[in-house]
Design a protein around this motif. Structure first.
Motif, PDB file in Angstrom:
ATOM      1  N   ALA A 193       0.821  -1.205   0.000  1.00 16.95           N
ATOM      2  CA  ALA A 193       0.000   0.000   0.000  1.00 16.95           C
ATOM      3  C   ALA A 193       0.858   1.259   0.000  1.00 16.95           C
ATOM      4  O   ALA A 193       0.583   2.224  -0.737  1.00 16.95           O
ATOM      5  N   VAL A 194       1.911   1.260   0.802  1.00 18.11           N
ATOM      6  CA  VAL A 194       2.789   2.433   0.884  1.00 18.11           C
ATOM      7  C   VAL A 194       3.548   2.636  -0.425  1.00 18.11           C
ATOM      8  O   VAL A 194       3.672   3.771  -0.924  1.00 18.11           O
ATOM      9  N   LEU A 195       4.061   1.552  -1.010  1.00 15.88           N
ATOM     10  CA  LEU A 195       4.771   1.681  -2.284  1.00 15.88           C
ATOM     11  C   LEU A 195       3.849   2.198  -3.377  1.00 15.88           C
ATOM     12  O   LEU A 195       4.247   3.062  -4.182  1.00 15.88           O
ATOM     13  N   SER A 196       2.637   1.693  -3.431  1.00 13.78           N
ATOM     14  CA  SER A 196       1.689   2.158  -4.444  1.00 13.78           C
ATOM     15  C   SER A 196       1.383   3.640  -4.264  1.00 13.78           C
ATOM     16  O   SER A 196       1.321   4.396  -5.238  1.00 13.78           O
ATOM     17  N   GLY A 199       9.260 -14.939   4.819  1.00 10.15           N
ATOM     18  CA  GLY A 199       9.779 -15.335   6.120  1.00 10.15           C
ATOM     19  C   GLY A 199       9.480 -14.350   7.224  1.00 10.15           C
ATOM     20  O   GLY A 199       8.870 -14.700   8.241  1.00 10.15           O
ATOM     21  N   GLY A 200       9.925 -13.101   7.043  1.00  6.20           N
ATOM     22  CA  GLY A 200       9.719 -12.079   8.066  1.00  6.20           C
ATOM     23  C   GLY A 200       8.936 -10.905   7.530  1.00  6.20           C
ATOM     24  O   GLY A 200       7.852 -10.589   7.988  1.00  6.20           O
ATOM     25  N   GLY A 201       9.491 -10.239   6.518  1.00  7.41           N
ATOM     26  CA  GLY A 201       8.758  -9.204   5.805  1.00  7.41           C
ATOM     27  C   GLY A 201       8.882  -7.805   6.329  1.00  7.41           C
ATOM     28  O   GLY A 201       8.456  -6.852   5.659  1.00  7.41           O
ATOM     29  N   ASP A 202       9.466  -7.590   7.507  1.00 10.00           N
ATOM     30  CA  ASP A 202       9.465  -6.252   8.092  1.00 10.00           C
ATOM     31  C   ASP A 202      10.353  -5.270   7.344  1.00 10.00           C
ATOM     32  O   ASP A 202      10.050  -4.079   7.265  1.00 10.00           O
ATOM     33  N   ASP A 203      11.461  -5.735   6.764  1.00  5.44           N
ATOM     34  CA  ASP A 203      12.383  -4.813   6.106  1.00  5.44           C
ATOM     35  C   ASP A 203      11.768  -4.179   4.856  1.00  5.44           C
ATOM     36  O   ASP A 203      12.036  -3.010   4.554  1.00  5.44           O
ATOM     37  N   VAL A 204      10.956  -4.908   4.125  1.00  5.74           N
ATOM     38  CA  VAL A 204      10.294  -4.333   2.952  1.00  5.74           C
ATOM     39  C   VAL A 204       9.346  -3.221   3.394  1.00  5.74           C
ATOM     40  O   VAL A 204       9.234  -2.180   2.734  1.00  5.74           O
ATOM     41  N   THR A 205       8.690  -3.414   4.523  1.00  3.39           N
ATOM     42  CA  THR A 205       7.783  -2.387   5.041  1.00  3.39           C
ATOM     43  C   THR A 205       8.545  -1.129   5.442  1.00  3.39           C
ATOM     44  O   THR A 205       8.139  -0.011   5.115  1.00  3.39           O
ATOM     45  N   VAL A 206       9.637  -1.301   6.159  1.00  2.62           N
ATOM     46  CA  VAL A 206      10.432  -0.154   6.602  1.00  2.62           C
ATOM     47  C   VAL A 206      10.992   0.603   5.403  1.00  2.62           C
ATOM     48  O   VAL A 206      10.915   1.838   5.334  1.00  2.62           O
ATOM     49  N   LEU A 207      11.544  -0.117   4.431  1.00  2.00           N
ATOM     50  CA  LEU A 207      12.083   0.536   3.244  1.00  2.00           C
ATOM     51  C   LEU A 207      10.979   1.278   2.487  1.00  2.00           C
ATOM     52  O   LEU A 207      11.208   2.387   1.987  1.00  2.00           O
ATOM     53  N   SER A 208       9.800   0.710   2.407  1.00  7.49           N
ATOM     54  CA  SER A 208       8.701   1.360   1.696  1.00  7.49           C
ATOM     55  C   SER A 208       8.365   2.713   2.328  1.00  7.49           C
ATOM     56  O   SER A 208       8.147   3.704   1.612  1.00  7.49           O
ATOM     57  N   LEU A 209       8.332   2.762   3.644  1.00 11.28           N
ATOM     58  CA  LEU A 209       8.076   4.033   4.319  1.00 11.28           C
ATOM     59  C   LEU A 209       9.207   5.030   4.076  1.00 11.28           C
ATOM     60  O   LEU A 209       8.960   6.235   3.878  1.00 11.28           O
ATOM     61  N   MET A 210      10.435   4.566   4.073  1.00 16.10           N
ATOM     62  CA  MET A 210      11.564   5.451   3.792  1.00 16.10           C
ATOM     63  C   MET A 210      11.457   6.031   2.388  1.00 16.10           C
ATOM     64  O   MET A 210      11.662   7.244   2.171  1.00 16.10           O
ATOM     65  N   VAL A 213       6.245  10.424   7.874  1.00  9.77           N
ATOM     66  CA  VAL A 213       6.417   9.086   7.300  1.00  9.77           C
ATOM     67  C   VAL A 213       7.792   8.521   7.651  1.00  9.77           C
ATOM     68  O   VAL A 213       7.926   7.337   7.980  1.00  9.77           O
ATOM     69  N   ALA A 214       8.822   9.363   7.592  1.00 11.60           N
ATOM     70  CA  ALA A 214      10.154   8.896   7.995  1.00 11.60           C
ATOM     71  C   ALA A 214      10.169   8.513   9.470  1.00 11.60           C
ATOM     72  O   ALA A 214      10.824   7.541   9.871  1.00 11.60           O
ATOM     73  N   GLY A 215       9.432   9.257  10.292  1.00  9.66           N
ATOM     74  CA  GLY A 215       9.337   8.909  11.705  1.00  9.66           C
ATOM     75  C   GLY A 215       8.650   7.571  11.919  1.00  9.66           C
ATOM     76  O   GLY A 215       9.048   6.793  12.797  1.00  9.66           O
ATOM     77  N   LEU A 216       7.647   7.265  11.103  1.00 13.17           N
ATOM     78  CA  LEU A 216       6.980   5.967  11.204  1.00 13.17           C
ATOM     79  C   LEU A 216       7.954   4.833  10.897  1.00 13.17           C
ATOM     80  O   LEU A 216       7.943   3.787  11.559  1.00 13.17           O
ATOM     81  N   ALA A 217       8.800   5.026   9.887  1.00 16.08           N
ATOM     82  CA  ALA A 217       9.811   4.012   9.592  1.00 16.08           C
ATOM     83  C   ALA A 217      10.795   3.868  10.744  1.00 16.08           C
ATOM     84  O   ALA A 217      11.202   2.754  11.101  1.00 16.08           O
ATOM     85  N   ALA A 218      11.163   4.989  11.345  1.00 17.07           N
ATOM     86  CA  ALA A 218      12.166   4.976  12.418  1.00 17.07           C
ATOM     87  C   ALA A 218      11.652   4.299  13.682  1.00 17.07           C
ATOM     88  O   ALA A 218      12.438   3.719  14.442  1.00 17.07           O
ATOM     89  N   VAL A 219      10.345   4.354  13.957  1.00 15.33           N
ATOM     90  CA  VAL A 219       9.835   3.720  15.172  1.00 15.33           C
ATOM     91  C   VAL A 219       9.581   2.233  14.963  1.00 15.33           C
ATOM     92  O   VAL A 219       9.207   1.533  15.912  1.00 15.33           O
ATOM     93  N   ILE A 220       9.781   1.743  13.740  1.00 11.80           N
ATOM     94  CA  ILE A 220       9.654   0.313  13.477  1.00 11.80           C
ATOM     95  C   ILE A 220      11.004  -0.381  13.565  1.00 11.80           C
ATOM     96  O   ILE A 220      11.141  -1.425  14.198  1.00 11.80           O
TER      97      ILE A 220
END
Length: 435
Positions: A178-181, A213-224, A242-249
């Protein structure tokens, strides 16, 4: 060769690289879930590479009418086969057969931490050895090496109980896509660049294999990446949020923050550093500070020391990086080596921030990518999967974070190529008809 043929040929190369990585992973990866991913993803990758090669040959002779739609359909098919299909299988298998070999520790830690928070327990001081994580090495069950924002993705499982629908990986994947789109929709670049940018982040093995497997890094990168798009569109407040949202993850987002702040400008082109900094702080401080105050020692040990391999328990991040090799070879303490190497990373970051500061979002992305790449190589406890970050940042810097003038020039180039083809075909038709 026309623009369309070059673009789809690049797609074919990406998918061929993915097929090679999937083939190797299917037989030699030390993690069972990654071997399973390789066996599932190899055929979709190979089919995508073959289709792209055929299209490149066809479009070299005659440009396609709607190449963007064809490339987008091919990309979606590949993403479905190499990322979403393995993810769906692993989530279903975990629900039916249990966690063994069907999930990585990231998802289990996320879900366990969310349950601890709901029960009023500090997750950074909790032990998960009595649950599914008891089958992992001791350090994995005793430490939470993530920022508190990660716990949000474990709430479905914590509230409704474990199951296929509440698997944390589905939340990670849904938010990432959703974030990438949204980021690509906000950008003003041509469709061709958007397709390539999405392929680099999701379709390459650096993204696709870890979603299962985990998936969290794709989410963090998408927010960045989204924050950088907002920075490029001169929306400093939203970029900071949005950068702050990535940073708190996850901590991997933090190297971007200083570059984003110093680059921020408002709609009139005036510096907006304070606005961006306030926006970042408004997200980070209220999320992170309560957990720091709850148990400072436990927080530092889990979030700082354990990821660096400096805690008493070993981390699963054990890729043979230059930093880990130096830590093993040098006759000094691992903490000393880690401190020296961290100082080098900070010094390079300071140089790029103060001596060669970025002037736009592209510069911020490239400098953050360089710092992250250096940190990955010098980490005393590293993981090659983190290469997703510099690869994605570098790619988007060249494909998405471009000045409007360059975007317009690119679009004019594509239009000129189509116009030249139309003239050639018109001349051939006229000649063939005897006119």
């Amino acid at each position: 060769m026309g623009e369309e043929a070059r673009a789809v040929r690049f797609d074919a190369v990406l998918y061929a690289v993915g097929a090679a990585v999937a083939g190797v992973a299917a037989f030699s990866d030390r993690i069972p879930i990654q071997r399973q991913w390789g066996r599932i993803a190899f055929v979709p990758y190979a089919a995508g590479a073959l289709t792209g090669a055929v299209l490149a040959l066809a479009w070299r002779r005659r440009p396609a009418r709607r190449p963007g739609r064809v490339r987008a359909a091919l990309l979606l098919a590949v993403i479905g086969g190499v990322a979403l299909l393995p993810l769906g299988f692993e989530v279903w298998w975990r629900a039916q057969n249990g966690f063994h070999n069907h999930v990585q520790s990231e998802a289990l830690v996320t879900e366990g931490s969310a349950r601890a928070v709901l029960e009023g327990e500090d997750p950074y001081a909790a032990s998960f050895a009595n649950g599914d994580l008891g089958a992992w090495p001791p350090g994995t069950a005793e430490h939470v090496p993530y920022m508190p924002g990660m716990f949000v993705f474990g709430l479905p499982s914590a509230l409704a109980g474990p199951g296929a629908v509440t698997d944390a990986r589905l939340a990670f994947a849904g938010v990432a896509l959703a974030v990438l789109s949204t980021a690509l929709a906000f950008s003003g670049v041509p469709v061709s660049r958007k397709i390539t940018a999405l392929a680099v982040v999701v379709a390459l093995p650096t993204g696709a294999r870890y979603m299962a497997g985990g998936g969290d890094d794709v989410t963090v990168l998408s927010l960045m990446l989204f924050s950088l798009v907002l920075l490029e569109r001169r929306r400093p407040g939203w970029a900071g949020v949005v950068a702050g949202l990535a940073a708190v993850i996850k901590q991997t987002a933090w190297p971007l923050l200083p570059f984003l702040v110093v680059t921020a400008r408002d709609a009139e082109g005036r510096p907006a550093r304070r606005r961006a900094l306030v926006a970042v702080s408004a997200v980070v401080v209220p999320v992170v500070l309560p957990f720091v105050l709850w148990n400072p020692r436990a927080f530092v040990e889990d979030v700082v020391l354990f990821p660096l391999g400096l805690a008493k328990d070993r981390t699963l991040a054990a890729s043979p990086t230059l930093g880990s090799l130096l830590a093993e070879a040098l006759p000094v303490g691992k903490g000393v080596v880690a401190g020296v190497l961290m100082t080098i990373v900070l010094a390079v970051g300071a140089y790029l921030l103060f001596v060669q500061p970025p002037v736009d979002a592209r510069g911020a992305a490239e400098r953050a990518a360089l710092v992250l790449l250096l940190a990955i190589l010098l980490a005393t406890a590293g993981r090659f999967g983190y290469l997703l970050y510099p690869i994605g940042l570098f790619a988007w810097a060249r494909l998405v974070l471009v000045p409007d003038a360059q975007v317009a020039h690119s679009g004019m180039g594509e239009a000129a190529e189509t116009l030249r083809w139309s003239r050639r075909e018109g001349a051939r038709a006229a000649k063939g008809s005897g006119l």
